[in-house]
Design an enzyme around this catalytic site. Structure first.
Site, mmCIF file in Angstrom:
data_model
loop_
_atom_site.group_PDB
_atom_site.id
_atom_site.type_symbol
_atom_site.label_atom_id
_atom_site.label_comp_id
_atom_site.label_asym_id
_atom_site.label_seq_id
_atom_site.Cartn_x
_atom_site.Cartn_y
_atom_site.Cartn_z
ATOM 1 N N GLU A 134 -1.993 -5.180 -3.801
ATOM 2 C CA GLU A 134 -0.980 -4.532 -2.969
ATOM 3 C C GLU A 134 -0.021 -5.539 -2.341
ATOM 4 O OE1 GLU A 134 -3.554 -0.566 -1.759
ATOM 5 O OE2 GLU A 134 -3.556 -2.278 -0.403
ATOM 6 N N ASP A 158 -6.607 -5.996 -1.820
ATOM 7 C CA ASP A 158 -5.467 -6.338 -0.960
ATOM 8 C C ASP A 158 -4.420 -7.145 -1.722
ATOM 9 O OD1 ASP A 158 -6.676 -5.090 1.176
ATOM 10 O OD2 ASP A 158 -7.342 -6.942 2.153
ATOM 11 N N ASP A 213 0.830 -1.206 0.000
ATOM 12 C CA ASP A 213 0.000 0.000 0.000
ATOM 13 C C ASP A 213 0.865 1.257 0.000
ATOM 14 O OD1 ASP A 213 -2.650 1.435 0.494
ATOM 15 O OD2 ASP A 213 -1.542 2.015 2.285
#
Length: 231
Positions: A126, A123, A54
């Site tokens: 990332e 998710d 991230d």
């Protein structure tokens, strides 16, 4: 599905990066439910890789936009970056790459649709980025983001802003805008919504999504493209 050498090679071919240490990509594709179910060997889930990815994603996308959009003010750059790194955009990329089939889930999580859940797929984009960075450093990480995210930026920006742009269009014409949910299917944990967008009573867009919000976004984007083609 087990992440054997054949599966890992397929993933590497999809993302365009081959790992020196295959443990990184295994971790990047391991959901916490799998860890909790298996326990044996205490495998690690992707959560910390996602945390790292991230931060790297924000840096790479910020650097790219800073260099490529020098005419934009800080606020506009922030808004443009938000349209690129949002959950819907990242999940759409991972879904298109069909990486969900390779994620290690518990039996229950997979049966309840984890492999197609927007938040999890976001998710994964990332966590894979974090894994690439740990294995090869910033250059291959930057290449991954540029290849899969930093393309067709104007289309991604238009999609992100589509509901606002459609609202402004309707107001400029003095027309009423209305999103109607015309379909809803699937169990509670994995619903699919179908939405029709009407402006001034006329159907101008149709969208399907895992939430009403996503379906409305799709409908607005379709309507926006249609209106631009007509104009």
């Amino acid at each position: 599905m087990a992440l054997d050498s054949g599966s890992i090679e397929k993933v590497e071919n999809i993302i365009g990066y081959h790992f020196r240490d295959k443990a990184h990509i295994r971790t990047a594709l391991t959901h916490k439910s799998y860890v909790n179910e298996k326990m044996t060997g205490h495998p690690e889930s992707y959560e910390k890789y996602e945390f790292l990815g991230d931060a790297i994603l924000e840096y790479i996308s910020s650097e790219f936009l800073f260099e490529e959009y020098k005419e934009l003010a800080e606020g506009e750059l922030t808004k443009l970056r938000a349209s690129l790194v949002c959950e819907f955009t990242l999940s759409k990329i991972v879904r298109a790459l069909k990486l969900g089939q390779f994620i290690l889930f518990s039996k229950g999580e997979r049966l309840t649709g984890g492999a197609d859940r927007d938040s999890i797929l976001c998710d994964i984009f990332e966590s894979v980025l974090g894994a690439i960075y740990l294995d090869g450093g910033m250059e291959p990480a930057r290449a991954y983001v540029k290849k899969h995210l930093l393309t067709d930026i104007e289309s991604k920006r238009r999609f992100h802003d589509s509901k606002t742009m459609i609202q402004e269009y309707a107001q400029s014409k003095g027309l009423e805008i209305n999103y109607e949910t015309v379909g809803e299917s699937g169990p509670d944990h994995m619903k699919t919504f179908e939405v029709v967008l009407k402006i001034g009573g006329e159907k101008v867009g149709h969208g399907v999504g895992s939430s009403k919000k996503n379906a409305e976004q799709e409908a607005a984007y379709e309507a926006l493209n249609r209106l631009q083609e007509e104009s």
